[in-house]
Enzyme design. Structure first.
Site, PDB file in Angstrom:
ATOM      1  N   LYS A 169       0.848  -1.200   0.000  1.00 53.86           N
ATOM      2  CA  LYS A 169       0.000   0.000   0.000  1.00 53.86           C
ATOM      3  C   LYS A 169       0.879   1.244   0.000  1.00 53.86           C
ATOM      4  O   LYS A 169       1.529   1.569   0.989  1.00 53.86           O
ATOM      5  CB  LYS A 169      -0.909   0.011   1.238  1.00 53.86           C
ATOM      6  CG  LYS A 169      -2.013   1.057   1.102  1.00 53.86           C
ATOM      7  CD  LYS A 169      -2.550   1.550   2.415  1.00 53.86           C
ATOM      8  CE  LYS A 169      -1.654   2.553   3.064  1.00 53.86           C
ATOM      9  NZ  LYS A 169      -1.416   3.778   2.286  1.00 53.86           N
ATOM     10  N   GLY A 220       7.510   5.131   7.510  1.00 52.65           N
ATOM     11  CA  GLY A 220       6.719   6.358   7.578  1.00 52.65           C
ATOM     12  C   GLY A 220       7.063   7.112   8.845  1.00 52.65           C
ATOM     13  O   GLY A 220       8.146   6.933   9.410  1.00 52.65           O
ATOM     14  N   ALA A 223       4.805   8.877  14.405  1.00 58.52           N
ATOM     15  CA  ALA A 223       3.434   8.908  14.935  1.00 58.52           C
ATOM     16  C   ALA A 223       2.612   7.762  14.356  1.00 58.52           C
ATOM     17  O   ALA A 223       1.924   7.040  15.092  1.00 58.52           O
ATOM     18  CB  ALA A 223       2.789  10.253  14.610  1.00 58.52           C
ATOM     19  N   THR A 224       2.693   7.559  13.050  1.00 58.62           N
ATOM     20  CA  THR A 224       1.919   6.466  12.441  1.00 58.62           C
ATOM     21  C   THR A 224       2.521   5.117  12.834  1.00 58.62           C
ATOM     22  O   THR A 224       1.789   4.151  13.057  1.00 58.62           O
ATOM     23  CB  THR A 224       1.885   6.608  10.903  1.00 58.62           C
ATOM     24  OG1 THR A 224       1.512   7.943  10.574  1.00 58.62           O
ATOM     25  CG2 THR A 224       0.880   5.659  10.286  1.00 58.62           C
ATOM     26  N   GLY A 225       3.840   5.055  12.945  1.00 55.99           N
ATOM     27  CA  GLY A 225       4.509   3.805  13.341  1.00 55.99           C
ATOM     28  C   GLY A 225       3.992   3.297  14.684  1.00 55.99           C
ATOM     29  O   GLY A 225       3.827   2.090  14.879  1.00 55.99           O
ATOM     30  N   GLU A 242      10.367   1.487  10.086  1.00 56.35           N
ATOM     31  CA  GLU A 242      11.418   2.437   9.679  1.00 56.35           C
ATOM     32  C   GLU A 242      10.786   3.813   9.787  1.00 56.35           C
ATOM     33  O   GLU A 242       9.948   4.185   8.960  1.00 56.35           O
ATOM     34  CB  GLU A 242      11.872   2.161   8.239  1.00 56.35           C
ATOM     35  CG  GLU A 242      12.554   0.824   8.046  1.00 56.35           C
ATOM     36  CD  GLU A 242      13.955   0.772   8.625  1.00 56.35           C
ATOM     37  OE1 GLU A 242      14.443   1.805   9.135  1.00 56.35           O
ATOM     38  OE2 GLU A 242      14.564  -0.307   8.589  1.00 56.35           O
ATOM     39  N   CYS A 276      14.625  10.419   5.225  1.00 59.41           N
ATOM     40  CA  CYS A 276      14.641  10.060   6.651  1.00 59.41           C
ATOM     41  C   CYS A 276      16.015  10.322   7.236  1.00 59.41           C
ATOM     42  O   CYS A 276      16.129  10.747   8.379  1.00 59.41           O
ATOM     43  CB  CYS A 276      14.223   8.612   6.831  1.00 59.41           C
ATOM     44  SG  CYS A 276      15.164   7.445   5.837  1.00 59.41           S
ATOM     45  N   GLU A 372      11.525  16.887  13.465  1.00 62.88           N
ATOM     46  CA  GLU A 372      11.958  16.501  12.118  1.00 62.88           C
ATOM     47  C   GLU A 372      11.298  17.443  11.115  1.00 62.88           C
ATOM     48  O   GLU A 372      10.092  17.365  10.885  1.00 62.88           O
ATOM     49  CB  GLU A 372      11.538  15.054  11.825  1.00 62.88           C
ATOM     50  CG  GLU A 372      12.011  14.602  10.462  1.00 62.88           C
ATOM     51  CD  GLU A 372      11.535  13.195  10.106  1.00 62.88           C
ATOM     52  OE1 GLU A 372      10.380  12.840  10.396  1.00 62.88           O
ATOM     53  OE2 GLU A 372      12.332  12.475   9.485  1.00 62.88           O
TER      54      GLU A 372
HETATM   55  P1  NAD Z   1       3.069   8.691   7.257  1.00 67.44           P
HETATM   56  O1  NAD Z   1       3.350   7.986   8.528  1.00 67.44           O
HETATM   57  O2  NAD Z   1       2.100   9.800   7.250  1.00 67.44           O
HETATM   58  O3  NAD Z   1       2.543   7.654   6.152  1.00 67.44           O
HETATM   59  C1  NAD Z   1       3.257   6.492   5.801  1.00 67.44           C
HETATM   60  C2  NAD Z   1       2.284   5.453   5.284  1.00 67.44           C
HETATM   61  O4  NAD Z   1       1.427   5.023   6.341  1.00 67.44           O
HETATM   62  C3  NAD Z   1       1.361   5.921   4.170  1.00 67.44           C
HETATM   63  O5  NAD Z   1       1.242   4.889   3.207  1.00 67.44           O
HETATM   64  C4  NAD Z   1       0.050   6.134   4.905  1.00 67.44           C
HETATM   65  O6  NAD Z   1      -1.076   6.035   4.054  1.00 67.44           O
HETATM   66  C5  NAD Z   1       0.094   5.010   5.884  1.00 67.44           C
HETATM   67  N1  NAD Z   1      -0.786   5.153   7.050  1.00 67.44           N
HETATM   68  C6  NAD Z   1      -1.372   6.282   7.537  1.00 67.44           C
HETATM   69  N2  NAD Z   1      -2.087   5.983   8.652  1.00 67.44           N
HETATM   70  C7  NAD Z   1      -1.947   4.653   8.865  1.00 67.44           C
HETATM   71  C8  NAD Z   1      -2.426   3.759   9.877  1.00 67.44           C
HETATM   72  N3  NAD Z   1      -3.169   4.171  10.893  1.00 67.44           N
HETATM   73  N4  NAD Z   1      -2.078   2.464   9.796  1.00 67.44           N
HETATM   74  C9  NAD Z   1      -1.282   2.018   8.795  1.00 67.44           C
HETATM   75  N5  NAD Z   1      -0.812   2.825   7.816  1.00 67.44           N
HETATM   76  C10 NAD Z   1      -1.129   4.128   7.851  1.00 67.44           C
HETATM   77  O7  NAD Z   1       4.509   9.138   6.720  1.00 67.44           O
HETATM   78  P2  NAD Z   1       4.839  10.080   5.480  1.00 67.44           P
HETATM   79  O8  NAD Z   1       4.492  11.478   5.877  1.00 67.44           O
HETATM   80  O9  NAD Z   1       4.257   9.497   4.245  1.00 67.44           O
HETATM   81  O10 NAD Z   1       6.437   9.912   5.389  1.00 67.44           O
HETATM   82  C11 NAD Z   1       7.362  10.751   5.985  1.00 67.44           C
HETATM   83  C12 NAD Z   1       7.980  10.087   7.199  1.00 67.44           C
HETATM   84  O11 NAD Z   1       8.577   8.841   6.835  1.00 67.44           O
HETATM   85  C13 NAD Z   1       9.115  10.886   7.815  1.00 67.44           C
HETATM   86  O12 NAD Z   1       8.982  10.899   9.211  1.00 67.44           O
HETATM   87  C14 NAD Z   1      10.370  10.119   7.413  1.00 67.44           C
HETATM   88  O13 NAD Z   1      11.476  10.307   8.262  1.00 67.44           O
HETATM   89  C15 NAD Z   1       9.865   8.728   7.442  1.00 67.44           C
HETATM   90  N6  NAD Z   1      10.734   7.857   6.641  1.00 67.44           N
HETATM   91  C16 NAD Z   1      11.516   6.931   7.280  1.00 67.44           C
HETATM   92  C17 NAD Z   1      12.381   6.124   6.556  1.00 67.44           C
HETATM   93  C18 NAD Z   1      13.249   5.105   7.239  1.00 67.44           C
HETATM   94  O14 NAD Z   1      13.794   4.239   6.557  1.00 67.44           O
HETATM   95  N7  NAD Z   1      13.419   5.147   8.549  1.00 67.44           N
HETATM   96  C19 NAD Z   1      12.451   6.262   5.169  1.00 67.44           C
HETATM   97  C20 NAD Z   1      11.654   7.212   4.550  1.00 67.44           C
HETATM   98  C21 NAD Z   1      10.791   8.003   5.300  1.00 67.44           C
END
Ligand code: NAD
Length: 472
Positions: A169, A220, A223-225, A242, A276, A372
């Site tokens: 997804k 992602g 917060a979502t993690g 991640e 990230c 961040e």
């Molecule tokens: P996000 O957490 O908003 O979204 C990430 C994904 O999660 C999207 O596909 C979203 O639709 C999905 N999502 C949203 N709510 C959800 C839920 N309740 N349950 C399951 N999935 C859900 O993140 P973003 O804004 O798309 O990405 C930016 C963030 O990602 C930054 O904090 C960045 O540091 C991080 N990031 C980390 C890495 C890493 O390898 N550590 C790599 C790239 C980005």
């Protein structure tokens, strides 16, 4: 764009129950429609992956590797098309988009070459103990919008080679390259091995809590993690998280300030800071602070900020309006606390353009330093004592990456060892390699991706402990 995009479920390319706009961040306008799944389609996708699992897991690893190799070949053959679509949906300059696409090709190839052999743990006195690695089942792969295609590969490579099936997804603002990848998978893989579904940030929880999903591979925000981890708890699902980072660059006092400033600038502004492991705060010795700041400002002012599709663009737009507003708010706050020496104002034009911005003279408690920013705005901070700067770099809930810059490699490496993050690069940045494990400490993640350790995350260790049958 007239092109139709479809999701991939059970080997078929399907329309959604509805669709939504995909916006080009360089124009702020919709350029394509994305099909949207509903709960029933999510169920169908998981069921298809579950049905495909036994036959896929039963293939030899060589058979799976050959099919994964075909996907990377097909991606390479269409690299130009993928890169141009990636620029349209994500905003990054075309050369950086091509770099991401080719990185995806190489990542998938690297995983196609990886093998996990059974390990003999004991073979003595008639007792043989071996550790095997078995696939988990259905993996839900959820990705963000900053590197929409390579972050899928980091999950698809290890999941498929070890014998799992998948439901992928993508993020709703960058779904199209993943849908195009789905088209390739439809031609190469058995039905159901890879499924691709799209949502508008509303269906992820259905996947992470689904009883037939064995593992969630999530990249992602932190917060979502946290929500993903909570939702996976019910079924004690395996999770790889991640998450976000707030990487510090520590510049040591034996370097050439201007030369290192150029590197730090690259590590902070690539992909418009939306990485990230981008450099998100730079710590510079007081003795070279003026020169360092001057050089950063010179580089920032020379950036060509424009539509990534235009030749010569070095910095594209921020990917979406929400992130654009977040970066603007952090910058407004920072203006009241420090000094902006380059950039500082979002462009007054359609799209989400923010020029590379350098802010100096901030305290460590400024939100731009503590949070961040995920955008092209770099705070530059001064230090005098090495112990003090290490403590400041470590004073964060995040622990993803970081960089140390020093001419004396032993000394720089000694500093790197004291930085509490998953990876620290010395005299380089962003050196991510499919064969080297990557993981965050603290709230930057759980588990890891890439390398053998990343491969293991998609398997269950299975111990077979045997002795000879004892005759009565
Ligand atoms: P996000 O957490 O908003 O979204 C990430 C994904 O999660 C999207 O596909 C979203 O639709 C999905 N999502 C949203 N709510 C959800 C839920 N309740 N349950 C399951 N999935 C859900 O993140 P973003 O804004 O798309 O990405 C930016 C963030 O990602 C930054 O904090 C960045 O540091 C991080 N990031 C980390 C890495 C890493 O390898 N550590 C790599 C790239 C980005």
């Amino acid at each position: 764009m007239d092109r139709q995009f479809r999701m991939l479920v059970g080997g078929e390319l399907v329309d959604g129950a509805s669709s939504f706009d995909v916006v080009n961040p360089a124009t702020g306008e919709a350029f394509a429609q994305c099909p949207k799944a509903d709960a029933a389609l999510i169920d169908r996708a998981v069921a298809a992956a579950k049905a495909a699992f036994p036959a896929w897991a039963a293939k030899t690893i060589e058979e799976r590797a050959a099919l994964i190799g075909q996907i990377s070949d097909a991606l390479e053959a269409r690299a130009g098309e993928f890169a141009s679509l990636l620029t349209s949906e994500q905003g990054k300059p075309l050369d950086q988009a091509m770099y991401e696409v080719m990185g995806s090709v190489f990542t998938l190839r690297a995983f196609a070459e990886m093998r996990i052999d059974p390990k003999t743990l004991r073979d003595a006195n008639g007792n043989t103990i071996t550790e095997h690695r078995t696939p988990l089942g259905v993996v839900a792969a959820i990705t963000p919008w900053n590197f929409p295609i390579i972050l899928v590969m980091n999950k698809m490579g290890p999941a498929l080679i070890t014998g799992n099936t998948m439901v992928i997804k993508p993020a709703p603002t960058t779904p199209l390259t993943t849908l195009l990848l789905g088209e390739i998978c439809a031609q190469i893989l058995p039905a159901g091995v890879v499924n691709v579904v799209c949502d508008q940030n509303d269906l992820g929880a259905l996947l992470t809590s689904h009883k037939d999903v064995a593992k969630v591979a999530f990249t992602g925000s932190t917060a979502t993690g946290k929500k993903v981890m909570a939702s996976a708890a019910e079924g004690v699902k395996r999770v790889t998280l991640e998450l976000g980072g707030n990487d510090a660059a520590i510049v040591l006092d034996d370097v050439d300030a201007r030369q290192v400033a150029r590197k730090v600038y690259g590590g902070a502004m690539a992909n418009a800071g939306q990485i990230c492991v981008a450099i998100k705060r730079a710590y510079v010795p007081a003795s070279m602070y003026e020169d360092f700041c001057d050089e950063l400002a010179t580089l920032a002012k020379a950036a060509v900020v424009d539509d990534g599709a235009k030749q010569g663009t070095t910095v594209g737009p921020i990917q979406n309006r929400m992130q654009f507003e977040k970066v603007k708010a952090l910058l407004e706050d920072a203006k009241a606390r420090g000094t902006v020496i380059a950039g500082g104002e979002a462009f007054d034009r359609p799209g989400y353009f923010m020029p590379p911005t350098i802010v100096r003279d901030l305290d460590d408690d400024a939100p731009l330093v503590r949070e961040e920013q995920f955008g092209p705005v770099l705070p530059v901070l001064k230090y005098t004592e090495i112990d003090d700067v290490i403590a400041r770099a470590n004073d964060s809930d995040m622990g993803l990456g970081g960089t140390v810059w020093g001419r004396d490699l032993d000394r720089a490496t000694a500093v790197a060892k004291r930085i509490d993050t998953g990876t620290v690069w010395v005299n380089q940045y962003l050196a991510i390699d499919a064969n080297i494990p990557f993981r965050g400490s603290k709230q930057s993640g759980l588990g890891g991706e890439l390398g053998e350790a990343g491969l293991h995350e998609y398997t269950q260790p299975h111990i077979i402990n045997a002795v000879a049958y004892e005759e009565a």
